[in-house]
Design an enzyme around this catalytic site. Structure first.
Site, PDB file in Angstrom:
ATOM      1  CE1 TYR A  13      22.746   4.290   4.130  1.00  0.00           C
ATOM      2  CE2 TYR A  13      23.594   3.154   2.199  1.00  0.00           C
ATOM      3  CZ  TYR A  13      22.592   3.383   3.108  1.00  0.00           C
ATOM      4  OH  TYR A  13      21.399   2.693   2.981  1.00  0.00           O
ATOM      5  CE  LYS A  19      19.865  -1.449   3.364  1.00  0.00           C
ATOM      6  NZ  LYS A  19      18.656  -2.075   3.909  1.00  0.00           N
TER       7      LYS A  19
END
Ligand SMILES: NC(=O)c1ccc[n+]([C@@H]2O[C@H](COP(=O)([O-])OP(=O)(O)OC[C@H]3O[C@@H](n4cnc5c(N)ncnc54)[C@H](OP(=O)(O)O)[C@@H]3O)[C@@H](O)[C@H]2O)c1
Length: 262
Positions: free
Chosen positions: A165, A171
């Protein structure tokens, strides 16, 4: 009880205002668009393509021509600056104002970081970091004029390593960018916050389920319905959160709080 489509809830100050929700053709973005519309907001729906990618037969909750506040649909690849410039010009020409910018769209490869090709890395940064910065740059004038709010949709990958990920570290960078915006734009009347969502069953989640086999052992209660993420976004968009700036609100039903319990 949640108001039916077209009825308005008129959250403090939201009635009649305009929201642009990126990536609102499906998934969490669609739930956010629906929630803000139910709160009385006019909504600019957005996706990569001109047509909604919601499965056939499943109508968009807030869609052009539906009853209630105005809804229009826009298409732009946010990873391309010229498309973001056009998108904001179209939103300005259509609605004449922008009060809330929800940075929800995301697209990323699912693989170990050492496997990332140059084009994977470019997509990762262009869509999920540069695209959001382009959006804020282009929306800034409208947001300042409206005393606007920016809400970024983050994920637990920002704070916990999640296998295959690579979006997680981006993020994390974006949550830091939200703090930057809060400080830079706060004096100009614009607030910026983030909602860090837990596990939500969407199209993107179908891929994660294949990669993270442990997900199948989690109780159903660990999964966050998109509407709960949307409620948190609506709070950060509304005057009820006027004292909140530069923060990330975790909406994961307590999952991260009990990670090490078993
Ligand atoms: N699902 C989860 O478990 C979860 C958990 C935490 C956080 N999140 C975050 O929540 C947000 C929404 O996730 P989701 O699961 O609802 O995603 P999704 O179902 O994959 O939908 C992604 C949306 O983003 C749009 N999009 C993708 N690339 C784009 C681009 N280059 N330009 C413009 N639009 C683009 C898509 O438009 P098209 O339909 O046109 O492709 C679609 O509307 C993301 O930021 C994600 O990281 C998700």
């Amino acid at each position: 009880m949640r108001p039916a489509m077209g009825e308005t809830n008129d959250e403090p100050g939201l009635g009649g205002q305009v929201a642009l929700v990126t990536g609102s053709t499906r998934g969490i973005g669609q739930a956010i668009a629906r929630r803000l519309h139910a709160a009385g907001m006019q909504v600019a729906l957005h996706g990569r393509q001109a047509t909604a990618s919601a499965p056939a037969g499943e109508p968009l909750a807030a869609s052009p021509g539906s009853p209630g506040p105005r809804v229009e649909r826009f298409a732009a690849d946010i990873g391309r600056k010229e498309e973001v410039v056009r998108l904001l010009a179209e939103v300005r020409a259509t609605f004449g104002r922008l009060d809330v910018l929800v940075l929800n769209a995301a697209r990323a490869p699912f693989k170990e970081s050492w496997r990332l090709l140059e084009r994977d890395l470019r997509q990762l940064l262009e869509v999920n970091l540069m695209g959001n910065v382009f959006l804020v740059q282009q929306a800034r004038e409208l947001l300042e004029a409206a005393g606007g709010r920016i809400v970024f949709v983050s994920s637990l990958g920002s704070r916990f390593m999640s296998p295959q990920y690579p979006l997680g570290p981006v993020k994390a960078a974006m949550e830091a960018m939200v703090r930057q915006w809060a400080e830079e734009l706060g004096p100009r009347g614009v607030r910026a916050n983030a909602v860090c969502a837990g596990l939500v069953r969407t199209d993107a989640f179908k891929t994660l389920r294949r990669l993270w086999t442990g997900l199948d052992r989690l109780p159903e209660a660990a999964f966050v319905p998109p509407e709960e993420v949307a409620d948190a976004v609506c709070f950060l968009a509304s005057a009820a959160s006027r004292g909140v700036n530069g923060q990330t609100l975790v909406v994961d039903r307590g999952l991260s709080n009990r990670l090490l319990r078993e």
